[in-house]
Design a protein around this motif. Structure first.
Motif, PDB file in Angstrom:
ATOM      1  N   ASN A   1      -5.224  17.059  -1.323  1.00  0.00           N
ATOM      2  CA  ASN A   1      -6.729  17.249  -1.788  1.00  0.00           C
ATOM      3  C   ASN A   1      -7.482  16.020  -1.915  1.00  0.00           C
ATOM      4  N   SER A   2      -7.009  14.997  -1.253  1.00  0.00           N
ATOM      5  CA  SER A   2      -7.697  13.699  -1.441  1.00  0.00           C
ATOM      6  C   SER A   2      -7.650  13.059  -2.571  1.00  0.00           C
ATOM      7  N   THR A   3      -6.848  13.030  -3.350  1.00  0.00           N
ATOM      8  CA  THR A   3      -6.472  12.411  -4.598  1.00  0.00           C
ATOM      9  C   THR A   3      -5.691  11.318  -4.368  1.00  0.00           C
ATOM     10  N   CYS A   4      -5.810  10.104  -5.116  1.00  0.00           N
ATOM     11  CA  CYS A   4      -4.788   8.955  -5.002  1.00  0.00           C
ATOM     12  C   CYS A   4      -3.717   9.003  -5.738  1.00  0.00           C
ATOM     13  N   GLN A   5      -2.307   9.236  -5.490  1.00  0.00           N
ATOM     14  CA  GLN A   5      -1.105   9.159  -6.303  1.00  0.00           C
ATOM     15  C   GLN A   5      -0.333   7.901  -5.961  1.00  0.00           C
ATOM     16  N   PRO A   6       0.355   7.531  -6.979  1.00  0.00           N
ATOM     17  CA  PRO A   6       1.233   6.109  -6.940  1.00  0.00           C
ATOM     18  C   PRO A   6       2.420   6.228  -5.990  1.00  0.00           C
ATOM     19  N   CYS A   7       2.887   5.547  -5.219  1.00  0.00           N
ATOM     20  CA  CYS A   7       3.932   5.498  -4.442  1.00  0.00           C
ATOM     21  C   CYS A   7       5.327   5.575  -5.376  1.00  0.00           C
ATOM     22  N   PRO A   8       6.304   6.334  -4.820  1.00  0.00           N
ATOM     23  CA  PRO A   8       7.575   6.254  -5.655  1.00  0.00           C
ATOM     24  C   PRO A   8       7.987   4.771  -5.584  1.00  0.00           C
ATOM     25  N   TYR A   9       9.109   4.412  -6.533  1.00  0.00           N
ATOM     26  CA  TYR A   9       9.615   3.086  -6.849  1.00  0.00           C
ATOM     27  C   TYR A   9      10.300   2.921  -5.643  1.00  0.00           C
ATOM     28  N   GLY A  10      10.372   2.006  -5.190  1.00  0.00           N
ATOM     29  CA  GLY A  10      11.137   1.377  -3.859  1.00  0.00           C
ATOM     30  C   GLY A  10      10.371   1.551  -2.852  1.00  0.00           C
ATOM     31  N   SER A  11       9.119   1.741  -2.800  1.00  0.00           N
ATOM     32  CA  SER A  11       8.318   1.998  -1.608  1.00  0.00           C
ATOM     33  C   SER A  11       6.946   0.974  -1.970  1.00  0.00           C
ATOM     34  N   TYR A  12       6.303   0.955  -0.713  1.00  0.00           N
ATOM     35  CA  TYR A  12       4.826   0.159  -1.047  1.00  0.00           C
ATOM     36  C   TYR A  12       4.105   0.651   0.083  1.00  0.00           C
ATOM     37  N   SER A  13       2.512   0.538  -0.071  1.00  0.00           N
ATOM     38  CA  SER A  13       1.734   0.964   0.645  1.00  0.00           C
ATOM     39  C   SER A  13       0.498   0.237   0.727  1.00  0.00           C
ATOM     40  N   ASN A  14      -0.476   0.148   1.596  1.00  0.00           N
ATOM     41  CA  ASN A  14      -1.852  -0.704   1.728  1.00  0.00           C
ATOM     42  C   ASN A  14      -2.833   0.444   1.393  1.00  0.00           C
ATOM     43  N   GLY A  15      -2.429   1.658   0.761  1.00  0.00           N
ATOM     44  CA  GLY A  15      -3.605   2.384   0.603  1.00  0.00           C
ATOM     45  C   GLY A  15      -3.579   3.622   1.276  1.00  0.00           C
ATOM     46  N   SER A  16      -2.570   3.808   2.324  1.00  0.00           N
ATOM     47  CA  SER A  16      -2.476   4.882   3.019  1.00  0.00           C
ATOM     48  C   SER A  16      -1.107   5.751   2.983  1.00  0.00           C
ATOM     49  N   ASP A  17      -0.182   5.373   3.686  1.00  0.00           N
ATOM     50  CA  ASP A  17       1.057   6.266   3.571  1.00  0.00           C
ATOM     51  C   ASP A  17       2.037   5.181   2.902  1.00  0.00           C
ATOM     52  N   CYS A  18       3.203   5.639   2.157  1.00  0.00           N
ATOM     53  CA  CYS A  18       4.195   4.956   1.533  1.00  0.00           C
ATOM     54  C   CYS A  18       5.359   4.682   2.562  1.00  0.00           C
ATOM     55  N   THR A  19       6.014   3.449   2.358  1.00  0.00           N
ATOM     56  CA  THR A  19       7.016   3.109   3.218  1.00  0.00           C
ATOM     57  C   THR A  19       7.988   2.419   2.395  1.00  0.00           C
ATOM     58  N   HIS A  20       9.154   2.807   2.621  1.00  0.00           N
ATOM     59  CA  HIS A  20      10.479   2.244   2.056  1.00  0.00           C
ATOM     60  C   HIS A  20      10.653   0.477   2.223  1.00  0.00           C
ATOM     61  N   CYS A  21      10.874  -0.174   1.332  1.00  0.00           N
ATOM     62  CA  CYS A  21      11.298  -1.529   1.094  1.00  0.00           C
ATOM     63  C   CYS A  21      12.311  -1.836   2.169  1.00  0.00           C
ATOM     64  N   PRO A  22      12.336  -2.621   3.174  1.00  0.00           N
ATOM     65  CA  PRO A  22      13.621  -2.862   3.822  1.00  0.00           C
ATOM     66  C   PRO A  22      14.596  -3.565   3.099  1.00  0.00           C
ATOM     67  N   ALA A  23      15.824  -3.359   3.681  1.00  0.00           N
ATOM     68  CA  ALA A  23      17.172  -3.824   2.948  1.00  0.00           C
ATOM     69  C   ALA A  23      17.006  -5.359   2.670  1.00  0.00           C
ATOM     70  N   GLY A  24      17.335  -6.012   1.395  1.00  0.00           N
ATOM     71  CA  GLY A  24      17.334  -7.057   1.026  1.00  0.00           C
ATOM     72  C   GLY A  24      16.045  -7.585   0.563  1.00  0.00           C
ATOM     73  N   THR A  25      14.948  -6.587   0.247  1.00  0.00           N
ATOM     74  CA  THR A  25      13.943  -6.775  -0.397  1.00  0.00           C
ATOM     75  C   THR A  25      13.593  -5.955  -1.641  1.00  0.00           C
ATOM     76  N   GLU A  26      12.473  -6.196  -2.656  1.00  0.00           N
ATOM     77  CA  GLU A  26      12.437  -5.341  -3.649  1.00  0.00           C
ATOM     78  C   GLU A  26      10.948  -5.193  -3.731  1.00  0.00           C
ATOM     79  N   PRO A  27      10.398  -4.180  -4.426  1.00  0.00           N
ATOM     80  CA  PRO A  27       8.973  -4.055  -4.509  1.00  0.00           C
ATOM     81  C   PRO A  27       8.273  -4.970  -5.227  1.00  0.00           C
ATOM     82  N   ALA A  28       7.230  -5.440  -5.031  1.00  0.00           N
ATOM     83  CA  ALA A  28       6.347  -6.572  -5.902  1.00  0.00           C
ATOM     84  C   ALA A  28       5.455  -5.701  -6.665  1.00  0.00           C
ATOM     85  N   VAL A  29       6.023  -5.066  -7.802  1.00  0.00           N
ATOM     86  CA  VAL A  29       5.264  -4.258  -8.600  1.00  0.00           C
ATOM     87  C   VAL A  29       3.919  -4.774  -9.297  1.00  0.00           C
ATOM     88  N   GLY A  30       3.094  -4.150  -9.542  1.00  0.00           N
ATOM     89  CA  GLY A  30       1.814  -4.662 -10.211  1.00  0.00           C
ATOM     90  C   GLY A  30       0.683  -3.583  -9.747  1.00  0.00           C
TER      91      GLY A  30
END
Length: 826
Positions: free
Chosen positions: A389-418
């Motif tokens: 419905n064109s609203t913006c929602q936060p990606c689940p923890y352990g993933s990241y996005s540039n404003g479009s789709d959420c992508t899981h962090c690769p092995a050996g990394t962690e999300p830089a939350v902010g």
């Protein structure tokens, strides 16, 4: 000092009994009556009710008083009512009532009037009310204090109409008021305290000049406009103090402390009610205060209701008059963007600035522009994704996005939350905006900042000196573990924002930080126009933090909109390491460990992490992954003896090599080891200390090693060391005493030898001293013994010791002559 019998001016907005030279008037009245009775004066008529009023006499030792009638003008009339018994001295009426002296009963105030019952109120500050004093002093205590004090003579509290304002320089200003209470009461007032660079305290001193021990002495800065403060007062004399001291911060002028609506109860009864001041009203009987007139209405003094302004006029809340509406201009509206609809489109819209004070019907007035065409919504902010419905929602923890789709962090990394905000279609849920009036310092239900696609900007307020407020609240921070372990690096997080100011007058943009729900403290200020630039603030405390931007177009107190084109813009805000934040990228794990609670993304069982690529790779044949070391092929270790890696039979294995069996047996527990028991050490009793070993509960082992035997050791108790200390101290004291006696006796011998040398030096060169004794050995010990063993009483020894030095400054030494005659003093 407000006491029974006093009448405060209308400027104080409250009274007690009338303050008149009661004794003088009573004497004049008595004298006039005497003249009438003697026939020496003109014949007077009987006093009418309108020609006299009632007053109470002073209270006697029993707490009683009399009500007497006193003429308004002495000598005007006679035949006054006889004195009657008055109410007890502690009598008082409730708030909203007054004491009718005719029948000595409490009656409600009429409409349009109010009373505190037993109090006084100060709500008009065109000048300093009677009884108040404003003092100033210098806080410095050095030698230059006398010179500096002269510079503080003008640093006082200044009346400003509806409130009184403190000083803003580095002087101590005190507002003082003394009051005498006939019963316990309270003092309450409203205050506005926005600047922590000023120390503001309020306290009360009683009859014994003892300040109250209330924890509320040090006032807290205000967060939401005016705050209410109340303190209980004791019966008797009380002195109230409002004191401020400012401190310079970056040569910035501090914002003053404001105080208004001071009310004191417990003073005395009030014999009349007082009219509401202009801009207020009281619609009911028995009012203890007057209400403010709403916007676009006004009232005169003592009104029971407010009058609506004419259609071509307007007014602010609590106004005593209406102003003519000006013609609408382009400064009276602003633009904004609508939220994204289901089709992912937004629209540019125009809104009138609130409150709307302009008229569209006057000649030359502008109309509100039409809404713009619909355009595609901007993308979501990093860390968010767009829903159906064109609203913006936060990606689940352990993933990241540039404003479009959420992508899981690769092995050996962690999300830089902010939080990173660079697109402004709607205001984020953790941000809020409001407007603080620069005239009466009250928060209004208005929007101070509006979204504009790629930036957020300040809209028009009610007047140009309003503060446009934008606040971002962060619940806490989650820095990387490597940063937390670095004791030298105190950075927990940082906030960076890009901004711009466009000003034609003396505008100011404030950036403030609040910690643990405390009031925001200004950390940076920009004056005038500033080009697009970035600012970073380092956060060193992991706690709930608020960030506030406040923009003021001008400091002039004018209720007008002349400089609405002066704006502040914020293009992006980036806060790092935010608890419950979102991620725009993933960073390498802070620790090479898979500890509990780590946010690092791990590989499947039997796979290690390639450090360079961050990908997962299977361990070589007949090897297993060593726990807590998942990086590189070296994390894979060979299988144990008698086992091999069997990847085709992975079911039931934990690592492709070892199998887990569920074997129900009492002997299946692990063998007991040193880690399964612990030692209990007893206290030292009679020099003996016991160490007992017991199994840890619950016991999860069997077989293995046995519990060690109980161990007994010799220990030293506190009593032993105390005896040793006393013995050592006693020996030291004895040794010091012996040494003192020895050196004292040695000193006496030296005095004697010195005296003898002086005596020999006075003889002529050709003379020889007579021998005092025969067979004198080297060192003169015999003579010394002779002198010091001469038999004298204790009193005699003390007398000879104290009289050794003669008036001429030489020592007097007793010498025994060779003939055995009497001693001679030299």
């Amino acid at each position: 000092m407000a006491e029974p019998g006093h009448r405060l001016s209308a400027r104080g907005r409250g009274t007690t009994e009338r303050r008149t030279p009661r004794l003088l008037r009573l004497l004049l009245w008595a004298g006039t009556a005497f003249q009438v009775t003697q026939g020496t004066g003109p014949e007077l008529h009987a006093c009418k009710e309108s020609e006299y009023h009632y007053e109470y006499t002073a209270c006697d030792s029993t707490g009683s008083r009399w009500r007497v009638a006193v003429p308004h003008t002495p000598g005007l009339c006679t035949s006054l009512p006889d004195p009657v018994k008055g109410t007890e001295c502690s009598f008082s009426c409730n708030a909203g009532e007054f004491l009718d002296m005719k029948d000595q009963s409490c009656k409600p105030c009429a409409e349009g009037r109010y009373s505190l019952g037993t109090g006084i109120r100060f709500d008009e500050w065109d000048e300093l009310p009677h009884g108040f004093a404003s003092l100033s002093a210098n806080m410095e205590l050095d030698d230059s204090a006398a010179e500096s004090t002269g510079n503080c003579t003008s640093s006082k509290w200044v009346p400003q109409g509806d409130y009184i304002a403190s000083n803003t320089d580095e002087c101590t200003a005190t507002l003082m008021y003394a009051v005498n209470l006939k019963q316990s009461g309270t003092v309450n007032f409203e205050y506005y305290y926005p600047d922590s660079s000023i120390i503001f305290e309020f306290f009360v001193q009683n009859d014994q000049c003892q300040p109250n021990a209330d924890d509320s002495r040090w006032m807290k800065t205000t967060e939401k406009g005016w705050e209410f403060h109340s303190v209980e007062l004791n019966r008797g004399n009380n002195v109230l103090y409002w004191r401020t001291t400012a401190f310079s911060v970056w040569s910035r002028v501090s914002k003053p402390v404001l105080v208004r609506n001071i009310a004191i109860t417990g003073v005395a009864y009030t014999s009349e009610c007082f009219p509401c001041k202009p801009g207020t009203y009281a619609s009911k009987k028995g009012s203890s205060f007057c209400k403010l007139c709403p916007a676009n209405s006004y009232s005169n003094k003592g009104e029971t209701s407010c009058h609506q302004c004419d259609p071509d006029k307007y007014s602010e809340k609590g106004s005593s008059s209406c102003n003519v509406r000006p013609a609408c201009t382009d400064k009276d509206y602003f633009y904004t963007h609508t939220a994204c609809d289901a089709n992912g489109e937004t629209q540019l819209m125009y809104k009138w600035a609130k409150p709307k004070i302009c008229s569209e019907d006057l000649e030359g007035a502008v109309k509100l522009p039409a809404s713009g065409v619909k355009t595609s919504c901007p993308p979501c902010n990093p860390g968010f994704f767009k829903t159906s419905n064109s609203t913006c929602q936060p990606c689940p923890y352990g993933s990241y996005s540039n404003g479009s789709d959420c992508t899981h962090c690769p092995a050996g990394t962690e999300p830089a939350v902010g939080f990173e905000y660079k697109w402004w279609n709607t205001l984020p849920t953790n941000m809020e905006t409001t407007v603080l009036s620069g005239i009466n310092f009250e928060y209004k239900g208005m929007t101070g900042w509006e979204v504009a696609g790629d930036h957020i900007y300040t809209v028009a307020g009610a007047s140009d000196n309003d503060f446009m407020i934008l606040t971002l609240v962060v619940p806490g921070f989650r820095p990387p573990q490597s940063v937390m372990a670095d004791t030298e690096n105190k950075e927990v997080a940082r906030i960076t924002f890009v901004f711009e100011t466009l000003c034609s007058v003396n505008c100011e943009l404030y950036f403030m930080v609040g910690v643990n729900s405390r009031t925001n403290t200004p950390v940076e200020t920009w004056k005038g126009s500033k080009g697009k630039q970035s600012y970073t603030y380092i956060i060193e405390e992991n706690t709930t933090t608020s960030f506030t931007w406040a923009f003021q177009r001008t400091t002039f107190h004018e209720a007008s909109r002349k400089y609405t084109n002066d704006v502040a813009k914020i293009y992006s805000i980036n806060v790092t390491n935010v608890m419950n934040g979102v991620a725009s990228y993933c960073r390498p794990c802070a620790l090479e460990a898979s500890d509990v609670g780590s946010s690092c993304t791990s590989c499947p069982a039997g796979y290690y992490i390639e450090r360079d690529s961050g990908t997962c790779h299977s361990c070589p044949p007949n090897t297993i992954l060593k726990a807590h070391q998942p990086y590189g092929v070296q994390a894979c270790v060979p299988c144990g003896p008698g086992t091999k890696n069997n990847k085709t039979c992975s079911d039931g294995t934990c690592d492709g090599c070892n199998f887990h069996f569920l074997w129900d047996s009492a002997a299946a527990c692990p063998l007991c080891s040193v880690a399964d028991y612990h030692a209990i050490v007893s206290s030292c009793v009679a020099g003996i200390q016991k160490t007992t070993y017991v199994w840890r509960e619950p016991k999860l082992c069997s077989g293995g090693i046995s519990l060690p035997e109980q161990r007994v050791t010799i220990c030293k108790t506190i009593d032993f060391w105390l005896k040793v200390g006393i013995s050592a101290g006693t020996c030291t004291a004895i040794l010091l005493t012996v040494l003192t006696c020895y050196f004292w006796k040695k000193n006496q011998k030296l005095e004697y030898k010195y005296s003898k040398l002086v005596m020999n030096a006075t003889l002529k060169d050709c003379d020889l001293p007579a021998a005092d004794s025969c067979a004198i050995m080297e060192g003169e010990d015999v003579e010394d013994d002779l002198i010091f063993t001469s038999k004298k009483s204790l009193f005699g020894k003390i007398k000879s010791f104290t009289s050794k030095r003669t008036p001429d400054g030489f020592d007097s030494v007793p010498l025994k002559t060779s003939s055995g005659g009497p001693d001679m003093d030299l």
